[in-house]
Design a protein around this motif. Structure first.
Motif, mmCIF file in Angstrom:
data_model
loop_
_atom_site.group_PDB
_atom_site.id
_atom_site.type_symbol
_atom_site.label_atom_id
_atom_site.label_comp_id
_atom_site.label_asym_id
_atom_site.label_seq_id
_atom_site.Cartn_x
_atom_site.Cartn_y
_atom_site.Cartn_z
ATOM 1 N N GLY A 1 0.778 -1.226 0.000
ATOM 2 C CA GLY A 1 0.000 0.000 0.000
ATOM 3 C C GLY A 1 0.808 1.272 0.000
ATOM 4 N N ARG A 2 2.089 1.177 -0.298
ATOM 5 C CA ARG A 2 2.965 2.357 -0.298
ATOM 6 C C ARG A 2 3.319 2.708 -1.732
ATOM 7 N NH1 ARG A 2 5.518 6.698 -0.320
ATOM 8 N NH2 ARG A 2 7.319 7.132 1.032
ATOM 9 N N VAL A 3 2.841 3.847 -2.203
ATOM 10 C CA VAL A 3 3.117 4.302 -3.564
ATOM 11 C C VAL A 3 3.924 5.587 -3.485
ATOM 12 C CG1 VAL A 3 2.123 5.056 -5.754
ATOM 13 C CG2 VAL A 3 0.986 3.272 -4.410
ATOM 14 N N LEU A 4 5.103 5.556 -4.061
ATOM 15 C CA LEU A 4 5.985 6.727 -4.035
ATOM 16 C C LEU A 4 5.503 7.791 -5.004
ATOM 17 C CD1 LEU A 4 9.360 4.850 -3.876
ATOM 18 C CD2 LEU A 4 8.761 6.705 -2.337
ATOM 19 N N GLN A 5 5.649 9.035 -4.607
ATOM 20 C CA GLN A 5 5.304 10.161 -5.459
ATOM 21 C C GLN A 5 6.550 10.943 -5.830
ATOM 22 O OE1 GLN A 5 2.398 12.481 -3.382
ATOM 23 N NE2 GLN A 5 0.791 10.927 -3.515
ATOM 24 N N SER A 6 6.475 11.646 -6.953
ATOM 25 C CA SER A 6 7.579 12.505 -7.386
ATOM 26 C C SER A 6 7.395 13.890 -6.778
ATOM 27 C CB SER A 6 7.602 12.600 -8.919
ATOM 28 O OG SER A 6 8.577 13.537 -9.328
ATOM 29 N N ARG A 7 8.422 14.344 -6.031
ATOM 30 C CA ARG A 7 8.383 15.675 -5.433
ATOM 31 C C ARG A 7 9.781 16.281 -5.505
ATOM 32 N NH1 ARG A 7 5.587 12.632 -1.996
ATOM 33 N NH2 ARG A 7 7.271 12.553 -0.469
ATOM 34 N N PRO A 8 10.204 16.685 -6.690
ATOM 35 C CA PRO A 8 11.546 17.273 -6.808
ATOM 36 C C PRO A 8 11.613 18.630 -6.124
ATOM 37 C CG PRO A 8 10.357 17.526 -8.858
ATOM 38 C CD PRO A 8 9.493 16.665 -7.980
ATOM 39 N N SER A 9 12.782 18.960 -5.608
ATOM 40 C CA SER A 9 13.000 20.278 -5.012
ATOM 41 C C SER A 9 13.932 21.058 -5.922
ATOM 42 C CB SER A 9 13.617 20.146 -3.622
ATOM 43 O OG SER A 9 14.899 19.548 -3.708
ATOM 44 N N ALA A 10 13.643 22.339 -6.081
ATOM 45 C CA ALA A 10 14.480 23.189 -6.931
ATOM 46 C C ALA A 10 15.839 23.372 -6.264
ATOM 47 C CB ALA A 10 13.813 24.543 -7.144
#
Length: 755
Positions: A624-633
């Motif tokens: 139940g763990r789905v990784l999300q994309s969250r890039p930092s500038a």
């Protein structure tokens, strides 16, 4: 331990007792004299230097980068050169490291941890303000340096011991018993012990092998004392057993008397006057009361509790053969529960042997003492989004405790053992230990016997060891990768998977940074790693680096508890982690760099990376763990105060996982928001919660996935495959009846690290 102000007194006011020596010449003289009175026959003609490993860590770790998690391959080269400098001079080295924190010194340990916490806060404020590593005035050792240094030295063929009581005491005892040429360290207690000469590692010049010898005989002549009076002097001045505050009134009286008798001030510093004043007091007391046993003159103005404390402090310096009282009688007894009933006598014996030989980790303190502790980690107390490492790895530790203590347990809450955890993390005031209960590992065959895991033989037992190890990290599916990829990569994959499952704010970019550096590290030389250029430092990447290294130590504990399914060498950081490399991969991943560039434009690395990432994401998806994309500038990564865009990118999480860990109640002390587990009278991930999961009520604990033969493709990376494997058809397939296997007389173990 250390005597307050004594060594600085010798440096400033007693220069005749600080003798510059050449260790090569000292070794030649030692051989010429022979080792009269040595109780052993081994190495009788070899000049031996007993090394306080803990005191040497700051001098050994001379690598430029320390804040990113450690430059471990460079550090290995430093250790190798250091050892070779002594062995080329014919000097044998014996290393000792702290293995326990004695309960009578726990409060001093807590004071030091709080002080380091303040320094860690300054480090993060500096990085966020300037985007760079602070100077050496704020230097902090990489996480787990002492733990991995033991294994590093053993891989270099050195003799290494881990203490079962105060390390200084064991060092002085060993040096006296074996007539060693000296003790190399940085602790004024070695002046007090009547043992081998004390040599300063801080003043060591490794190229010339020269240093300063602090001569206790000359010190005694200067201050007018006998050597057997030094323990009383040390306790009245203050040390780790007898705090300065407890004997303040004695020192005040001594100083007043000294000033009356010596109206002309001493030319030295005020602390020098204090040492002289207390020395004169001790000398005068002994002169009047020669009938005393050598402990505490009755004329000292002490209450009964203070007298008992002083007695305990004095006896802590008395070595075997010197005791006027038995050290074990005056040492504070451990307050932990007796766990002997949970393990066999052979397991207890093996735990101690492995611990003393620095060949185990975590297991001895848990099984034999019921306590474990962890020092400071580079963690940003102002970052409420990343869980502290102590909480991230809590479930892992509970599974280790379960593997060690719950076999044969009926599952009831009656008489369930609890481990006292002294872990440093933001929000924990360290006023008392956290009481943490074991949790069973999720094997379909049930909890395996520890005697079977440790002493059993046969391919099925090897498979059981591997499955037990993987279950601690909830990664049973990865048994199919055993033998298909290098052991160090398998360990790294387990660790990163566990981190992803436990830290809801971890992103796709963080995962890419972890895996890419583990894959690329194998092709890097120490020189290439040193030449990595970092445009700036990101405080979040620093914390993630430390989190990973702390995880490697938990891999060690899990491996030891499981009976060594993997060789210890595969779990060493120089095989799977470099701080500068990880930081560079983190910055690249968060800047949107193409995967080909992230993997150094190496097709084999890219292929292996994609394979590992696929296994990890699929395993997480099943839970139940789905990784999300969250890039930092990149340009926002080191702001003093993160802006909205930065926080949005760094703090988002999967559904239901948002918000800070403090707001979610995932802390054991300090910050309280939203009714955490302490208010409910339970521990995060406590026994009842995981019992429900074992019954199928939760995603992780209740799910027993059995991989099919063709579930995963081979992930060959083109490198040399592991040999001497369990036949593949038996790996991780089943957990049969224990009665089918016979027990071997000794611990079944892999080759030593480095072989």
């Amino acid at each position: 331990m250390g005597v307050k102000g004594l060594q600085s007194f010798m440096d400033r006011c007693c220069p005749e007792a600080c003798v510059t020596v050449n260790l090569r010449e000292m070794a030649r003289q030692h051989v010429a004299k022979g080792q009269q009175g040595c109780t052993t026959t081994t190495n009788i003609n070899s000049p031996t230097l007993v090394v306080d490993g803990m005191a040497c860590l700051r001098h050994w770790y001379s690598c430029k980068d320390w804040v990113c998690g450690g430059q471990w391959r460079e550090y290995m080269d430093v250790l190798k050169s250091w050892v070779e400098a002594f062995t080329s001079a014919g000097i044998r080295l014996v290393f000792f490291f702290d293995g326990v924190v004695e309960e009578q010194k726990r409060q001093e340990w807590v004071k030091r941890r709080r002080r380091v916490n303040r320094e860690v806060s300054k480090i993060f404020r500096h990085m966020k303000a300037h985007g760079e590593q602070p100077g050496r005035e704020l230097f902090c050792l990489p996480s787990c340096l002492a733990t991995f240094t033991c294994f590093a030295l053993r891989s270099l063929g050195q003799e290494v011991f881990c203490s079962v009581q105060e390390a200084d005491y064991e060092i002085a005892s060993y040096a006296r018993k074996h007539s060693s040429m000296g003790i190399l360290g940085q602790d004024s207690d070695f002046i007090i012990y009547d043992s081998a000469p004390y040599l300063s590692v801080a003043k060591l010049r490794i190229n010339s092998l020269t240093t300063v010898l602090y001569d206790r005989q000359r010190l005694c002549r200067t201050v007018g004392l006998a050597v057997n009076q030094l323990p009383l002097l040390a306790c009245l001045l203050g040390n780790d057993v007898v705090s300065e505050e407890r004997m303040q009134h004695i020192r005040n009286d001594a100083m007043a008397t000294y000033r009356i008798n010596n109206p002309t001030p001493h030319s030295g510093a005020p602390q020098g006057q204090m040492v002289l004043a207390v020395s004169h007091l001790v000398s005068s007391l002994w002169g009047r009361e020669e009938e005393e046993t050598g402990l505490i003159p009755q004329s000292l103005n002490l209450s009964a509790p203070h007298r008992e404390l002083l007695k305990r402090g004095i006896c802590s310096y008395l070595l075997p053969g010197q005791e006027a009282c038995q050290r074990r009688d005056i040492s504070a007894p451990t307050s932990g529960p007796a766990f002997e009933k949970h393990v066999s006598p052979e397991v207890l014996k093996t735990c101690r042997e492995k611990h003393v030989a620095a060949d185990g980790f975590m297991v001895y303190s848990i099984v034999c003492e019921g306590v474990t502790d962890c020092s400071n980690t580079l963690e940003d107390e102002e970052d409420a989004e990343l869980l502290p490492q102590a909480l991230v790895y809590k479930l892992c530790r509970q599974h280790i405790y379960g593997l060690l203590l719950l076999h044969g347990h009926d599952g009831s809450s009656v008489d369930l053992p609890a481990i006292r955890e002294w872990f440093v993390y933001p929000g924990n005031p360290l006023q008392e230990p956290d009481m943490v209960h074991p949790v069973p590992i999720g094997l379909s065959c049930g909890q395996p016997s520890l005697d079977l895991l440790w002493f059993g033989t046969g391919t099925e037992i090897s498979a059981l060891r591997l499955m037990s190890f993987l279950s601690i990290f909830d990664c049973q599916e990865f048994s199919e990768l055993y033998g298909a990829i290098e052991d160090s990569l398998l360990a790294a994959l387990c660790l990163v998977t566990y981190i992803v499952l436990q830290v809801p704010t971890l992103s796709q970019e963080d995962l890419d940074a972890y895996l890419s550096q583990a894959v690329c590290l194998r092709l890097k030389s120490p020189q290439e790693l040193q030449q990595i250029k970092l445009p700036f430092l990101c405080s979040r990447a620093v914390q993630l680096g430390s989190l990973y290294v702390r995880g490697l130590s938990h891999l060690l504990g899990a491996n030891c508890a499981s009976g060594y399914p993997l060789p210890s060498a595969a779990l060493m950081p120089w095989h799977s982690f470099d701080g500068r490399l990880f930081h560079s991969k983190y910055l690249l991943a968060h800047s949107g760099t193409e995967k080909t560039v992230l993997l150094d434009s190496d097709s084999s690395c890219l292929s292996l990376f994609l394979c590992l990432k696929e296994k990890l994401t699929e395993t997480c998806r099943r839970r139940g763990r789905v990784l999300q994309s969250r890039p930092s500038a990149p340009e926002e990564s080191h702001q003093t105060t993160p802006g909205p865009r930065y926080r949005e990118r760094h703090t988002g999480g999967p559904p239901g996982g948002g918000g800070s860990w403090r707001e979610r109640g995932e802390t054991t002390a300090g910050h309280r928001h939203g009714g955490g587990w302490r208010e409910r009278g339970e521990a995060r991930g406590d026994r009842s919660e995981y019992e429900n999961r074992e019954r199928g009520g939760g995603m992780r604990g209740g799910q027993h996935f059995h991989p099919q033969p063709d579930s995963y493709p081979k992930c060959h990376d083109g490198g040399q495959e592991n040999t001497s494997r369990t036949p593949k058809q038996s790996r991780g397939r089943s957990c049969h009846s224990r009665g089918r296997y016979q027990l071997a007389p000794r611990w079944s173990q892999p080759p030593a690290p480095g072989t």
